[in-house]
Design a protein around this motif. Sequence first.
Motif: not given
Length: 64
Positions: A24-27
């Motif tokens: 989620l964070i990278r995306g």
Amino acid sequence: MKTTAVELRGRVLIPGLNDSHLHLIRGGLSYNLELRREDVPSLADALRMLKAQAEPLRPRNGCA
């Protein structure tokens, strides 16, 4: 569990694992920077899009 036999007539089948998960964070941080390919009609179009996206990242100092 039921086993299904499929006649491949000399072809090879390599079973694979489809791992569908999300970071989620990278995306969230890079979604707009990634090449979106959901509606690309052909491989040729996808390759043109990839080349256009990669062009600004190409080294300009004579290195490959």
